[in-house]
Motif scaffolding. Sequence first.
Motif, PDB file in Angstrom:
ATOM      1  N   LEU A 144     -36.294   3.536  30.489  1.00 15.41           N
ATOM      2  CA  LEU A 144     -35.273   3.258  29.625  1.00 15.41           C
ATOM      3  C   LEU A 144     -34.055   4.152  30.299  1.00 15.41           C
ATOM      4  O   LEU A 144     -32.999   3.778  30.295  1.00 15.41           O
ATOM      5  CB  LEU A 144     -35.280   3.533  28.279  1.00 15.41           C
ATOM      6  N   ALA A 145     -34.422   5.409  30.374  1.00 16.94           N
ATOM      7  CA  ALA A 145     -33.552   6.471  30.759  1.00 16.94           C
ATOM      8  C   ALA A 145     -32.952   6.048  32.275  1.00 16.94           C
ATOM      9  O   ALA A 145     -31.808   6.472  32.773  1.00 16.94           O
ATOM     10  CB  ALA A 145     -34.148   7.833  30.844  1.00 16.94           C
ATOM     11  N   SER A 146     -33.770   5.273  33.172  1.00 16.31           N
ATOM     12  CA  SER A 146     -33.306   4.695  34.358  1.00 16.31           C
ATOM     13  C   SER A 146     -32.347   3.523  34.223  1.00 16.31           C
ATOM     14  O   SER A 146     -31.939   2.924  35.337  1.00 16.31           O
ATOM     15  CB  SER A 146     -34.489   4.270  35.183  1.00 16.31           C
ATOM     16  N   GLY A 147     -32.017   3.070  33.058  1.00 13.11           N
ATOM     17  CA  GLY A 147     -31.255   2.128  32.853  1.00 13.11           C
ATOM     18  C   GLY A 147     -31.769   0.650  32.669  1.00 13.11           C
ATOM     19  O   GLY A 147     -31.075  -0.339  32.812  1.00 13.11           O
ATOM     20  N   ASN A 148     -33.146   0.727  32.740  1.00  9.62           N
ATOM     21  CA  ASN A 148     -33.609  -0.653  32.386  1.00  9.62           C
ATOM     22  C   ASN A 148     -33.702  -0.912  30.769  1.00  9.62           C
ATOM     23  O   ASN A 148     -34.615  -0.249  30.010  1.00  9.62           O
ATOM     24  CB  ASN A 148     -35.179  -0.679  32.724  1.00  9.62           C
ATOM     25  N   ALA A 149     -32.970  -1.776  30.433  1.00  8.64           N
ATOM     26  CA  ALA A 149     -32.616  -1.795  28.920  1.00  8.64           C
ATOM     27  C   ALA A 149     -33.347  -3.069  28.130  1.00  8.64           C
ATOM     28  O   ALA A 149     -33.331  -2.843  26.841  1.00  8.64           O
ATOM     29  CB  ALA A 149     -31.137  -1.931  28.637  1.00  8.64           C
ATOM     30  N   THR A 150     -33.764  -3.881  28.867  1.00  8.78           N
ATOM     31  CA  THR A 150     -34.524  -4.973  28.317  1.00  8.78           C
ATOM     32  C   THR A 150     -36.096  -4.999  28.560  1.00  8.78           C
ATOM     33  O   THR A 150     -36.546  -4.085  29.420  1.00  8.78           O
ATOM     34  CB  THR A 150     -33.942  -6.385  28.961  1.00  8.78           C
ATOM     35  N   ALA A 151     -36.800  -5.752  27.496  1.00 14.07           N
ATOM     36  CA  ALA A 151     -38.188  -5.500  27.848  1.00 14.07           C
ATOM     37  C   ALA A 151     -38.540  -5.769  29.176  1.00 14.07           C
ATOM     38  O   ALA A 151     -39.448  -5.447  29.729  1.00 14.07           O
ATOM     39  CB  ALA A 151     -38.708  -6.487  26.599  1.00 14.07           C
ATOM     40  N   GLY A 152     -38.095  -6.895  29.780  1.00 21.79           N
ATOM     41  CA  GLY A 152     -38.581  -7.453  31.115  1.00 21.79           C
ATOM     42  C   GLY A 152     -37.946  -6.607  31.999  1.00 21.79           C
ATOM     43  O   GLY A 152     -38.704  -6.362  32.836  1.00 21.79           O
ATOM     44  N   GLY A 153     -36.884  -5.768  31.958  1.00 25.02           N
ATOM     45  CA  GLY A 153     -36.738  -4.898  32.903  1.00 25.02           C
ATOM     46  C   GLY A 153     -37.527  -3.559  32.952  1.00 25.02           C
ATOM     47  O   GLY A 153     -37.773  -3.099  34.132  1.00 25.02           O
ATOM     48  N   ILE A 154     -37.779  -3.160  31.539  1.00 26.48           N
ATOM     49  CA  ILE A 154     -38.882  -2.109  31.433  1.00 26.48           C
ATOM     50  C   ILE A 154     -40.199  -2.521  32.182  1.00 26.48           C
ATOM     51  O   ILE A 154     -40.755  -1.765  32.819  1.00 26.48           O
ATOM     52  CB  ILE A 154     -38.875  -1.739  30.040  1.00 26.48           C
ATOM     53  N   ALA A 155     -40.581  -3.618  31.868  1.00 28.59           N
ATOM     54  CA  ALA A 155     -42.052  -4.126  32.350  1.00 28.59           C
ATOM     55  C   ALA A 155     -41.833  -4.195  33.924  1.00 28.59           C
ATOM     56  O   ALA A 155     -42.798  -3.890  34.696  1.00 28.59           O
ATOM     57  CB  ALA A 155     -42.328  -5.510  31.791  1.00 28.59           C
ATOM     58  N   GLY A 156     -40.568  -4.608  34.278  1.00 27.26           N
ATOM     59  CA  GLY A 156     -40.704  -4.861  36.038  1.00 27.26           C
ATOM     60  C   GLY A 156     -40.782  -3.470  36.537  1.00 27.26           C
ATOM     61  O   GLY A 156     -41.264  -3.110  37.481  1.00 27.26           O
ATOM     62  N   CYS A 157     -40.129  -2.524  35.922  1.00 23.50           N
ATOM     63  CA  CYS A 157     -39.934  -1.057  36.514  1.00 23.50           C
ATOM     64  C   CYS A 157     -41.407  -0.447  36.353  1.00 23.50           C
ATOM     65  O   CYS A 157     -41.603   0.254  37.435  1.00 23.50           O
ATOM     66  CB  CYS A 157     -38.910  -0.313  35.488  1.00 23.50           C
ATOM     67  N   LEU A 158     -42.129  -0.569  35.442  1.00 21.29           N
ATOM     68  CA  LEU A 158     -43.415  -0.102  35.311  1.00 21.29           C
ATOM     69  C   LEU A 158     -44.377  -1.070  36.173  1.00 21.29           C
ATOM     70  O   LEU A 158     -45.597  -0.764  35.963  1.00 21.29           O
ATOM     71  CB  LEU A 158     -43.847   0.147  34.004  1.00 21.29           C
ATOM     72  N   GLU A 159     -44.061  -2.263  36.656  1.00 17.41           N
ATOM     73  CA  GLU A 159     -45.144  -3.373  37.431  1.00 17.41           C
ATOM     74  C   GLU A 159     -46.327  -3.451  36.257  1.00 17.41           C
ATOM     75  O   GLU A 159     -47.276  -3.722  36.654  1.00 17.41           O
ATOM     76  CB  GLU A 159     -45.456  -2.567  38.633  1.00 17.41           C
ATOM     77  N   ARG A 160     -45.669  -3.889  35.223  1.00 14.13           N
ATOM     78  CA  ARG A 160     -46.663  -4.415  34.219  1.00 14.13           C
ATOM     79  C   ARG A 160     -46.088  -5.612  33.645  1.00 14.13           C
ATOM     80  O   ARG A 160     -45.121  -5.939  33.645  1.00 14.13           O
ATOM     81  CB  ARG A 160     -46.768  -3.570  33.028  1.00 14.13           C
ATOM     82  N   PRO A 161     -46.938  -6.547  32.959  1.00 15.88           N
ATOM     83  CA  PRO A 161     -46.511  -7.736  32.429  1.00 15.88           C
ATOM     84  C   PRO A 161     -45.818  -7.280  31.093  1.00 15.88           C
ATOM     85  O   PRO A 161     -46.027  -6.150  30.452  1.00 15.88           O
ATOM     86  CB  PRO A 161     -47.908  -8.517  31.807  1.00 15.88           C
TER      87      PRO A 161
END
Length: 494
Positions: free
Chosen positions: A273-290
């Motif tokens: 979130l702090a890196s600018g990933n504001a959506t659930a999909g963006g967060i999941a992609g950043c963490l490489e998780r579904p």
Amino acid sequence: MAGQRRNLPKPSDMFDRDWEWSELSAFVQDPGPEATMAVVSGRRRQGKSFLLDSIARAAGGFYFCAYEATEAESLRRFGEELALYTGAAAPLRFDRWEQGVDALLALGRDRPVPVVLDEFPYLTRATPALPSILQVAYGPRRPERLESRTRLLLCGSSLAFMGGLLSGTSPLRGRASLELVVQPLDFRQSAAFWGIEEQRLAVLVHSVVGGTPAYRREFVRDDVPAGLRDFDDWVCRTVLSPRCPLYREARYLLADEADLRDRALYHSVLAALASGNATAGGIAGCLERPTSDITHPLTVLQDCGLVRRETDAFRRNRSTYRVAEPLIAFDHAVSRPRLPLLDRGMADQVWDGSRARFLSAVVGPHFEQLCRDWVCHFAGPETFGGMPIDVSYGTVADPAARTSIEVDVVVRGAMGQDVGVLLSVGEAKWDQTMGVGHLERLRHALALLRAKGIDTSHARPACYSGAGFTEELRAAEGRGEVILVDLRRLYEGE
């Protein structure tokens, strides 16, 4: 109830909290004939214990603060402290909490008496049946309750746990007559609490420590920036210094939520979130998780008050998530990526390389939220031609340009009998002087909304800036074409 009695005298060293004190005063002085219950919650460091200890002292009540211990030890300490309060010749001994609760009810036989059980989650962790025990003790026809005027206040810092006490199938659902959440100080209160009159400095400090009172008194020991020129040095000697308790505080905030299992995952979600990933999909992609893996952590972080979910004003099926605690946003954007250097005392070098990121990734979004907060709590009805009710952000699609316009402040409210009227669309810029080009962008957004069939007849463009406005935009304000909110208006005006 609040209008029936005067407030108890508030301690002279308590800053603000006038509304909370008024609500608690009314509760503990309620002359009603039966025992009552209240639930007080709020994140740690907000001054809950100080508030409740003070109200108990002012009304001659009993205050007990639990800590992590077994049931037997908790009952022993409880009996000892209750004996001191009642003046008993020897410590009181209780084998079960049923006996302890009845002893508390007995305190209120002759008058309303406040009784505080602080850090209630610790007691429940050792005695899971305690909420059910209280449910039985506060039974509608139970003589011990009907003959008592004990005003029981249950307090805890775990928002998820305390909120669950009164919801769903909880034994205490429907038992409390007061539910009070002690919130952080708002940005205006924070500036006054820190003694900062320079409004630009006030925003910068609030972007780091938010509105948590203890951070000034207990964590930095009244070390307040002397001015804008001192802000960089203040950051280095406080939040980036391993010698300062504030340095590790962001990493401890999740520790208050005992039910969190995989803390590493929660910290990773916050980092995304702090890196600018504001959506659930963006967060999941950043963490490489579904996406399904981060749905539950996001919900829990919302329940803890550490993450805020916001719904797009113009696309209701789209939501974004933001870090709600400024110190966590600062920690993930500035501190955590460079902890090895900070641990070696290299705060100056880290800050030199991180200051630009702090301004863009932390202060910029934080300023946008302050603008939304200003609309919610300080803007008068005449500002927007109606009473603001719902304030959010919005995304307006621009098919011709194959892009979209981000609207930082969308205001809906009431005009006469009409509710949900679009009152304003606004743009917020922390470090940029705003001009006519920003106004034209908002006008274009309104035109796009009209083309989609949205009523914009009452909507006014608004510009919010931490750096000021051009003369041309000020002239447009004079003609009633735009609402301008600068730092002075943000902190002092309506």
